[in-house]
Enzyme design. Structure first.
Site, PDB file in Angstrom:
ATOM      1  N   ARG A 297       0.847  -1.200   0.000  1.00 59.36           N
ATOM      2  CA  ARG A 297       0.000   0.000   0.000  1.00 59.36           C
ATOM      3  C   ARG A 297       0.883   1.250   0.000  1.00 59.36           C
ATOM      4  NH1 ARG A 297      -1.861   0.060   6.424  1.00 59.36           N
ATOM      5  NH2 ARG A 297      -0.124   1.388   7.064  1.00 59.36           N
TER       6      ARG A 297
ATOM      7  N   ASN B 178      11.660   0.617   0.934  1.00 53.82           N
ATOM      8  CA  ASN B 178      10.579   1.553   1.273  1.00 53.82           C
ATOM      9  C   ASN B 178       9.858   1.216   2.575  1.00 53.82           C
ATOM     10  OD1 ASN B 178       8.092   3.398   0.532  1.00 53.82           O
ATOM     11  ND2 ASN B 178       7.271   1.330   0.790  1.00 53.82           N
TER      12      ASN B 178
ATOM     13  N   SER C 286      13.336  10.350   5.021  1.00 52.21           N
ATOM     14  CA  SER C 286      12.225  11.258   5.358  1.00 52.21           C
ATOM     15  C   SER C 286      12.786  12.649   5.594  1.00 52.21           C
ATOM     16  CB  SER C 286      11.531  10.792   6.633  1.00 52.21           C
ATOM     17  OG  SER C 286      10.648  11.806   7.089  1.00 52.21           O
TER      18      SER C 286
ATOM     19  N   TYR D 263      12.259   7.439  14.972  1.00 54.09           N
ATOM     20  CA  TYR D 263      12.029   7.506  13.521  1.00 54.09           C
ATOM     21  C   TYR D 263      13.088   8.384  12.847  1.00 54.09           C
ATOM     22  CZ  TYR D 263       9.292   8.189   9.188  1.00 54.09           C
ATOM     23  OH  TYR D 263       8.866   8.238   7.876  1.00 54.09           O
TER      24      TYR D 263
ATOM     25  N   LYS E  90      15.848   7.367  10.028  1.00 55.83           N
ATOM     26  CA  LYS E  90      15.837   7.964   8.687  1.00 55.83           C
ATOM     27  C   LYS E  90      17.126   8.735   8.395  1.00 55.83           C
ATOM     28  CE  LYS E  90      11.859   6.406   7.282  1.00 55.83           C
ATOM     29  NZ  LYS E  90      11.804   5.434   6.183  1.00 55.83           N
TER      30      LYS E  90
ATOM     31  N   ILE F 218       3.264  13.290   3.274  1.00 61.48           N
ATOM     32  CA  ILE F 218       2.586  12.616   2.161  1.00 61.48           C
ATOM     33  C   ILE F 218       1.320  11.947   2.690  1.00 61.48           C
ATOM     34  CG2 ILE F 218       2.884  10.899   0.294  1.00 61.48           C
ATOM     35  CD1 ILE F 218       4.956  13.248   0.264  1.00 61.48           C
TER      36      ILE F 218
HETATM   37  P1  NAD Z   1       2.382   2.825   4.935  1.00 63.08           P
HETATM   38  O1  NAD Z   1       2.262   2.475   6.376  1.00 63.08           O
HETATM   39  O2  NAD Z   1       1.162   3.201   4.189  1.00 63.08           O
HETATM   40  O3  NAD Z   1       3.117   1.646   4.138  1.00 63.08           O
HETATM   41  C1  NAD Z   1       4.250   1.005   4.647  1.00 63.08           C
HETATM   42  C2  NAD Z   1       4.240  -0.426   4.159  1.00 63.08           C
HETATM   43  O4  NAD Z   1       5.396  -1.066   4.723  1.00 63.08           O
HETATM   44  C3  NAD Z   1       3.011  -1.208   4.629  1.00 63.08           C
HETATM   45  O5  NAD Z   1       2.408  -1.887   3.536  1.00 63.08           O
HETATM   46  C4  NAD Z   1       3.576  -2.174   5.655  1.00 63.08           C
HETATM   47  O6  NAD Z   1       2.884  -3.426   5.699  1.00 63.08           O
HETATM   48  C5  NAD Z   1       5.011  -2.355   5.165  1.00 63.08           C
HETATM   49  N1  NAD Z   1       5.890  -2.816   6.238  1.00 63.08           N
HETATM   50  C6  NAD Z   1       6.033  -2.312   7.475  1.00 63.08           C
HETATM   51  N2  NAD Z   1       6.883  -3.048   8.189  1.00 63.08           N
HETATM   52  C7  NAD Z   1       7.295  -4.066   7.388  1.00 63.08           C
HETATM   53  C8  NAD Z   1       8.166  -5.169   7.546  1.00 63.08           C
HETATM   54  N3  NAD Z   1       8.780  -5.421   8.710  1.00 63.08           N
HETATM   55  N4  NAD Z   1       8.358  -5.994   6.502  1.00 63.08           N
HETATM   56  C9  NAD Z   1       7.723  -5.775   5.335  1.00 63.08           C
HETATM   57  N5  NAD Z   1       6.881  -4.769   5.119  1.00 63.08           N
HETATM   58  C10 NAD Z   1       6.667  -3.912   6.131  1.00 63.08           C
HETATM   59  O7  NAD Z   1       3.473   4.006   4.891  1.00 63.08           O
HETATM   60  P2  NAD Z   1       3.908   4.995   3.695  1.00 63.08           P
HETATM   61  O8  NAD Z   1       3.476   6.360   4.099  1.00 63.08           O
HETATM   62  O9  NAD Z   1       3.545   4.466   2.357  1.00 63.08           O
HETATM   63  O10 NAD Z   1       5.494   4.939   3.924  1.00 63.08           O
HETATM   64  C11 NAD Z   1       6.408   4.353   3.016  1.00 63.08           C
HETATM   65  C12 NAD Z   1       7.808   4.857   3.351  1.00 63.08           C
HETATM   66  O11 NAD Z   1       7.843   6.274   3.207  1.00 63.08           O
HETATM   67  C13 NAD Z   1       8.241   4.568   4.788  1.00 63.08           C
HETATM   68  O12 NAD Z   1       9.608   4.231   4.826  1.00 63.08           O
HETATM   69  C14 NAD Z   1       8.009   5.885   5.486  1.00 63.08           C
HETATM   70  O13 NAD Z   1       8.819   6.031   6.623  1.00 63.08           O
HETATM   71  C15 NAD Z   1       8.378   6.865   4.380  1.00 63.08           C
HETATM   72  N6  NAD Z   1       7.822   8.208   4.562  1.00 63.08           N
HETATM   73  C16 NAD Z   1       6.481   8.423   4.600  1.00 63.08           C
HETATM   74  C17 NAD Z   1       6.024   9.732   4.777  1.00 63.08           C
HETATM   75  C18 NAD Z   1       4.551  10.057   4.840  1.00 63.08           C
HETATM   76  O14 NAD Z   1       4.222  11.230   5.109  1.00 63.08           O
HETATM   77  N7  NAD Z   1       3.643   9.135   4.588  1.00 63.08           N
HETATM   78  C19 NAD Z   1       6.923  10.777   4.924  1.00 63.08           C
HETATM   79  C20 NAD Z   1       8.274  10.506   4.876  1.00 63.08           C
HETATM   80  C21 NAD Z   1       8.728   9.219   4.687  1.00 63.08           C
END
Ligand code: NAD
Length: 242
Positions: A16, A85, A137, A150, A154, A183
């Site tokens: 996702r 990711n 991040s 976190y 990062k 995001i």
């Molecule tokens: P999300 O929670 O929607 O998706 C993260 C996915 O990672 C999930 O499908 C989850 O099942 C999977 N996951 C978590 N732990 C896992 C593991 N041990 N093994 C396998 N899969 C695992 O989050 P997102 O917002 O899509 O984030 C994706 C990346 O972007 C992350 O690294 C997050 O830190 C980074 N990020 C997100 C944002 C934001 O604002 N959403 C901002 C900066 C960075």
């Protein structure tokens, strides 16, 4: 434009959010995508679509990582693109943070980048080609109260990216990081409303980012055209941090 035709991409946390958008975009440009996540699929590679496969993988488990990468290579040949990711948050002020919350975040967001890269790199080295994109991040660049674990993970990803980039540059492999801002995904939904409002006010471009905004930047760094870019951090944050 079929930029990724004939290439194999492994994307973690791709069930996702940002990971799914990255995988969809690479696939839409002709790349074969293997989507790894612990939320869905089985431990044997399953076909999801013409160029899309899923595998259940907990990236914090080095034995599972080793097995999964072996399976992918046996089935499709060497991996050309690795996108690290998968990520989690367990927010809290440092003085009250539990050991488990520190450990879980560091293990998922940082240790896993090490495990995945260690298994995928030998194949890339042999092929003398590879692209690794690690998702960091904006808070790893700026710091953020209530996110010490976190932010440390990062920022660690950025340091690891630069070190590995230097280690493998002579083999035709680039390693870069993308640092998303705020995001709209399930992860950011969990933030409290006040924090969300404050964050939105800090974005000069005046909107929250989308998973596609991140996928665009990741695809660029994962493309052949980005071959002279390595060890860099691409901020995709609407100008939140410059
Ligand atoms: P999300 O929670 O929607 O998706 C993260 C996915 O990672 C999930 O499908 C989850 O099942 C999977 N996951 C978590 N732990 C896992 C593991 N041990 N093994 C396998 N899969 C695992 O989050 P997102 O917002 O899509 O984030 C994706 C990346 O972007 C992350 O690294 C997050 O830190 C980074 N990020 C997100 C944002 C934001 O604002 N959403 C901002 C900066 C960075």
């Amino acid at each position: 434009m079929l930029e990724f035709e004939g290439q194999v991409a492994l994307i973690t946390g791709a069930a996702r959010g940002i990971g799914k958008s990255i995988a969809d975009r690479i696939e839409s440009r002709g790349g074969l995508t293997v989507r790894a996540d612990f939320r869905e699929w089985d431990e044997k590679i399953a076909k999801l679509g013409q160029l899309s496969y899923g595998i259940r993988l907990d990236v914090t488990n080095p034995d599972q990582v080793k097995k999964a990468v072996k399976q992918v290579v046996e089935e499709f040949g060497n991996i050309d693109i690795l996108v690290n990711n998968a990520g989690i948050t367990r927010d809290g002020l440092l003085v009250r943070m539990k050991d488990e919350d520190w450990g879980a975040v560091l293990s998922t967001n940082l240790d896993a980048v090490f495990y995945m890269s260690r298994e995928v790199l030998p194949g890339m080295m042999k092929k003398r080609y590879g692209r690794i994109v690690n998702i960091s991040s904006v808070v790893g660049q700026m710091g953020n109260p209530g996110q010490g674990n976190y932010v440390a993970s990062k920022a660690g990803v950025i340091g690891l990216t630069k070190s590995v980039a230097r280690e493998v540059a002579s083999r035709g492999i680039t390693v870069n990081a993308v640092a998303p801002g705020y995001i709209a995904t399930k992860m950011s939904e969990e933030m409290n409303e006040k924090a969300k409002e404050q964050l939105e006010k800090m974005i000069p471009l005046g909107r929250v980012g989308t998973s596609d905004d991140i996928a665009n930047g990741v695809c660029f760094l994962a493309s052949k055209e980005a071959g002279y870019i390595t060890g860099q951090v691409l901020g995709i944050n609407g100008g939140m941090y410059m």
